[in-house]
Motif scaffolding. Structure first.
Motif, PDB file in Angstrom:
ATOM      1  N   ASP A  71       3.927   1.454  -1.090  1.00 17.73           N
ATOM      2  CA  ASP A  71       4.528   1.515  -2.429  1.00 17.73           C
ATOM      3  C   ASP A  71       3.572   2.162  -3.430  1.00 17.73           C
ATOM      4  OD1 ASP A  71       6.937   0.430  -1.808  1.00 17.73           O
ATOM      5  OD2 ASP A  71       6.589  -1.536  -2.740  1.00 17.73           O
ATOM      6  N   GLY A  78       8.680  -9.518  -5.642  1.00 18.50           N
ATOM      7  CA  GLY A  78       7.432  -9.966  -6.244  1.00 18.50           C
ATOM      8  C   GLY A  78       6.844 -11.176  -5.557  1.00 18.50           C
ATOM      9  N   ILE A  88      -1.830   4.133  -6.289  1.00 17.20           N
ATOM     10  CA  ILE A  88      -1.884   4.136  -7.753  1.00 17.20           C
ATOM     11  C   ILE A  88      -2.967   3.214  -8.336  1.00 17.20           C
ATOM     12  CG2 ILE A  88      -0.165   2.290  -7.997  1.00 17.20           C
ATOM     13  CD1 ILE A  88       1.155   3.926 -10.198  1.00 17.20           C
ATOM     14  N   GLY A  89      -3.341   2.154  -7.573  1.00 18.73           N
ATOM     15  CA  GLY A  89      -4.345   1.216  -8.059  1.00 18.73           C
ATOM     16  C   GLY A  89      -3.823   0.352  -9.200  1.00 18.73           C
ATOM     17  N   GLY A 146       6.325  -5.907  -9.898  1.00 22.36           N
ATOM     18  CA  GLY A 146       5.952  -4.624 -10.479  1.00 22.36           C
ATOM     19  C   GLY A 146       6.766  -3.489  -9.892  1.00 22.36           C
ATOM     20  N   HIS A 183      10.334  -5.686  -3.971  1.00 18.45           N
ATOM     21  CA  HIS A 183      11.573  -6.048  -4.631  1.00 18.45           C
ATOM     22  C   HIS A 183      11.468  -7.384  -5.334  1.00 18.45           C
ATOM     23  CE1 HIS A 183      15.610  -5.031  -5.359  1.00 18.45           C
ATOM     24  NE2 HIS A 183      16.151  -6.010  -4.687  1.00 18.45           N
ATOM     25  N   PHE A 185       3.006 -10.166  -1.890  1.00 14.33           N
ATOM     26  CA  PHE A 185       1.554 -10.277  -1.926  1.00 14.33           C
ATOM     27  C   PHE A 185       1.092 -11.676  -1.541  1.00 14.33           C
ATOM     28  CE2 PHE A 185      -2.247 -11.527  -4.252  1.00 14.33           C
ATOM     29  CZ  PHE A 185      -3.155 -10.643  -3.703  1.00 14.33           C
ATOM     30  N   GLY A 237       0.826  -1.202   0.000  1.00 16.55           N
ATOM     31  CA  GLY A 237       0.000   0.000   0.000  1.00 16.55           C
ATOM     32  C   GLY A 237       0.863   1.256   0.000  1.00 16.55           C
TER      33      GLY A 237
HETATM   34  P1  ADP Z   1       6.776  -6.614  -4.717  1.00 17.26           P
HETATM   35  O1  ADP Z   1       6.147  -5.682  -3.758  1.00 17.26           O
HETATM   36  O2  ADP Z   1       8.043  -7.198  -4.204  1.00 17.26           O
HETATM   37  O3  ADP Z   1       6.904  -6.082  -6.085  1.00 17.26           O
HETATM   38  P2  ADP Z   1       4.408  -8.114  -4.252  1.00 17.26           P
HETATM   39  O4  ADP Z   1       4.083  -9.554  -4.405  1.00 17.26           O
HETATM   40  O5  ADP Z   1       4.292  -7.562  -2.895  1.00 17.26           O
HETATM   41  O6  ADP Z   1       5.852  -7.892  -4.827  1.00 17.26           O
HETATM   42  O7  ADP Z   1       3.495  -7.307  -5.233  1.00 17.26           O
HETATM   43  C1  ADP Z   1       3.524  -7.598  -6.623  1.00 17.26           C
HETATM   44  C2  ADP Z   1       3.091  -6.407  -7.437  1.00 17.26           C
HETATM   45  O8  ADP Z   1       1.690  -6.247  -7.363  1.00 17.26           O
HETATM   46  C3  ADP Z   1       3.625  -5.093  -6.988  1.00 17.26           C
HETATM   47  O9  ADP Z   1       4.912  -4.855  -7.504  1.00 17.26           O
HETATM   48  C4  ADP Z   1       2.619  -4.104  -7.556  1.00 17.26           C
HETATM   49  O10 ADP Z   1       2.874  -3.851  -8.928  1.00 17.26           O
HETATM   50  C5  ADP Z   1       1.332  -4.889  -7.441  1.00 17.26           C
HETATM   51  N1  ADP Z   1       0.634  -4.509  -6.216  1.00 17.26           N
HETATM   52  C6  ADP Z   1       0.564  -5.214  -5.086  1.00 17.26           C
HETATM   53  N2  ADP Z   1      -0.151  -4.563  -4.144  1.00 17.26           N
HETATM   54  C7  ADP Z   1      -0.552  -3.401  -4.696  1.00 17.26           C
HETATM   55  C8  ADP Z   1      -1.333  -2.273  -4.251  1.00 17.26           C
HETATM   56  N3  ADP Z   1      -1.836  -2.214  -3.022  1.00 17.26           N
HETATM   57  N4  ADP Z   1      -1.547  -1.271  -5.132  1.00 17.26           N
HETATM   58  C9  ADP Z   1      -1.030  -1.297  -6.373  1.00 17.26           C
HETATM   59  N5  ADP Z   1      -0.285  -2.322  -6.853  1.00 17.26           N
HETATM   60  C10 ADP Z   1      -0.059  -3.364  -6.039  1.00 17.26           C
END
Ligand code: ADP
Ligand code: MG
Length: 617
Positions: free
Chosen positions: A46, A126, A86-87, A104, A124, A129, A44
């Motif tokens: 980020d 991915g 950013i969504g 991302g 970093h 999540f 969030g």
């Molecule tokens: P990382 O944060 O290491 O890139 P994550 O698995 O935490 O890997 O998230 C994968 C990607 O999903 C993120 O890089 C981002 O592009 C997208 N993402 C995840 N959570 C959000 C969020 N709350 N809002 C926007 N994009 C998100």
């Protein structure tokens, strides 16, 4: 015998079955289940940082205040992490969420690298999540991109299946809903969630709200410009981290962005004597996200006695800890910090000597421990390590050598540093040292034996000698020529004392001591004492006591200038019994200078004393 078959060479691609990999991630990704909150909240953060970044580039023009909100519903067994960042569009969900380990965040940083290499993005690898699945039956995403694309809704139960459809979400941003599974229902408590958020999110750069309150300080002291922070704030921050207690002595504010990024504050706590108790007090952060309080794989052991925080996005967090120490960035960071600590001590020594001396008692075990275990640190601080003088005040090795070079010139032109490890026990030795115009220092900490040998190994021009290791005339130079003793007298005294002491291990040395008031004294040479100490440490582990006796060799120095000794010489031909008792008496007195007499020996001493007194009156 098997028939020789010709092997056909072939290349190919190793296949991974995705249905197997998710349970593995779920189980092994992180040892601590609680970090799912850290990962979702930092996603969030980020998302909000990205939006701010776009706004700063003029690619977005709307409100960007930004907040992450955590809520939960115990009845529905849901935890929800919401942000107004950013969504994502449906396409982006497919790209970033459905492709595990396609980060991302990484892509975003790469894309905008030219603008600002450090845009503060936490993600970093991915994988963050997916940590949500460690505690959930299923996970839902409602998200609406800043681009104005239709809001999307994604669900998955952590298998390889997912669905995407339209969402009725109105506001920009993302909402992650975790449907908590049976095994993890204890996360559905206000106290529990607050505890986890306070641990990991306390200093995140974007406001995090829970239970109607903002739980974090978005601008912690360590990210500020050092010149703008007042002492009071450093002290307050110390208290925030470590609770109430003695104020820190001093601190170092780290602030590097090239060739690696590192910020942080390291504090020298007041009490550094009990080495082990203070460990585990440096917190490690990555972009203001708490990672751990175990920095022992990153910093040299002795630095873990300090307190405070270090924050570096360049410390890899997902590799096995045993690889960390060999990581290039970690090595650079660790030697940078070691250097900074050394610089700070030098600065205090040169510019604030008064306070430095005040701190010394508290920090000396730390500094010496560092010198003994880390050669680069030894090199840096050997000139500013202090030695406590027996008559008050402090001196450095360098100063001691400069001031006493001539008077303390020993064999091989080494400068002898005289020391005591027990000011009270060795008081008579110290008195003589002082009378002779020599200077001694106090080295009475457990670490000092190691410290001494380490410094001697490094500095071939120095030798440490304990004040009781020889007669005062021979402390500096054991081969010093003293006034020759009459040979016949020496032989008589040797015979008398050998008979009185009756112990093979005690050698007798008859000498002309300058101090006439001392009849006899026991010395153990520096070498044999150190050997004994070493053997003792080694055998202590094996519980073997016999070595202790083996090295119990000492010398009784008999002072031919002393009146009592002169009496022995005069009476020896006529009153052998009395002479023997006088010799025993001198031996007992000398022994008391080393350690208290045991019970029977003490009572024999008292009886003999009374008898001798009666003779006088
Ligand atoms: P990382 O944060 O290491 O890139 P994550 O698995 O935490 O890997 O998230 C994968 C990607 O999903 C993120 O890089 C981002 O592009 C997208 N993402 C995840 N959570 C959000 C969020 N709350 N809002 C926007 N994009 C998100
Ligand atoms: Mg992430």
């Amino acid at each position: 015998m098997a028939k020789k078959e010709k092997l056909v060479s072939e290349t190919g691609e190793i296949s991974i079955h995705t249905e197997n990999i998710l349970p593995i991630i779920k189980k092994w990704l992180y040892a601590d289940h609680e970090i799912f909150l850290r990962e979702l909240v930092s996603n969030g953060v980020d998302a909000i940082s990205k939006l701010k970044h776009l706004a700063s580039l003029g690619e977005y023009s709307g409100d960007v205040t930004g907040k992450v909100t955590v809520t939960f519903d115990k009845d529905k067994k849901e935890i929800c992490v919401k942000d107004d960042g950013i969504g994502m569009t449906a396409e982006e969900i497919k790209k970033y969420i459905n492709q595990i380990a396609f980060s991302g965040a990484e892509e975003f940083v790469a894309k905008y690298k030219k603008d600002d290499a450090n845009s503060g993005i936490i993600g970093h690898f991915g994988l963050g999540f997916y940590s949500g699945f460690m505690v959930s039956e299923s996970v839902e995403i409602h998200t609406k991109s800043y681009t104005g694309a239709p809001a999307a809704h994604w669900t998955s139960d952590g298998s390889t299946k997912f669905t995407i459809d339209a969402s009725d979400k109105k506001e920009r941003g993302t909402e992650i809903i975790l449907h908590i599974d049976k095994d993890n229902e204890d996360f559905l408590e206000t106290g529990k969630i607050r505890e986890i958020l306070t641990k990991y999110c306390r200093f995140l750069p974007v406001e995090v709200e829970f239970d109607g309150q903002i739980i974090n300080d978005t601008h912690p002291t360590w990210i500020k410009t050092p010149s703008e922070v007042k002492d009071e704030e450093y002290k307050d921050f110390y208290q925030k981290l470590h609770g109430f207690g003695p104020e820190p002595l001093f601190w170092i504010h780290l602030n590097v962005d090239y060739p690696f990024r590192l910020t942080g504050i390291l504090y020298f706590p007041k009490i550094m004597h009990e080495m082990d108790i203070n460990k585990g007090q440096i917190q490690l952060y990555c972009q203001q996200v708490y990672v751990s309080n175990n920095v022992s794989d990153i910093l040299p052991e002795f630095l873990t006695l300090l307190r405070g925080v270090i924050d570096s996005p360049d410390i890899p967090l997902n590799v096995s800890r045993s690889f960390l120490q060999s990581d290039r960035n970690v090595k650079k960071i660790s030697s940078h910090i070691t250097k900074k600590i050394g610089d700070k001590l030098n600065e205090l020594y040169n510019n604030d000597r008064e306070n430095y001396e005040k701190y010394w008692k508290d920090i000396s075990p730390f500094v010496k421990y560092g010198m003994v275990t880390d050669e680069s640190f030894l090199d840096r601080v050997q000139d500013v390590a202090l030695l406590e003088k027996t008559d008050g005040g402090f001196t450095s090795i360098k100063e001691y050598v400069e001031e006493n070079k001539e008077s303390n010139k020993g064999e091989g032109d080494k400068t002898i540093i005289l020391y005591t490890n027990d000011k009270n026990k060795q008081a008579t030795y110290l008195d003589q040292v002082k009378e002779k115009g020599l200077k001694a220092v106090i080295l009475d900490h457990l670490i000092d034996n190691h410290f001494i040998s380490m410094v001697e190994r490094k500095r071939s021009d120095i030798k440490f000698v304990r004040v009781d290791s020889n007669t005062v005339d021979k402390l500096i130079n054991p081969n010093a020529i003293t006034v020759e003793v009459n040979k016949e007298q020496a032989e008589v005294l040797e015979k008398v004392f050998k008979g009185a002491i009756n112990n093979e291990k005690v050698k007798i040395s008859v000498e002309n001591l300058t101090a006439t008031d001392i009849p006899g004294k026991i010395i153990v040479s520096e070498e044999s004492r150190r050997l004994k100490e070493m053997m003792r440490t080694m055998t202590m582990m094996q519980g073997d006591k016999s070595v202790d006796d083996m090295f119990d060799e000492s010398t009784l120095v008999v002072n031919v200038n002393n009146d009592l000794v002169r009496k022995i010489l005069i009476m020896e031909p006529t009153r052998p019994e009395l002479v023997k008792e006088l010799a025993e008496h001198i031996w007992d007195l000398a022994s008391m200078g080393q350690a208290p007499l045991n019970g029977p020996r003490m009572s024999a001493f008292m009886k003999r004393m009374n008898k001798l007194m009666a003779l006088i009156s």
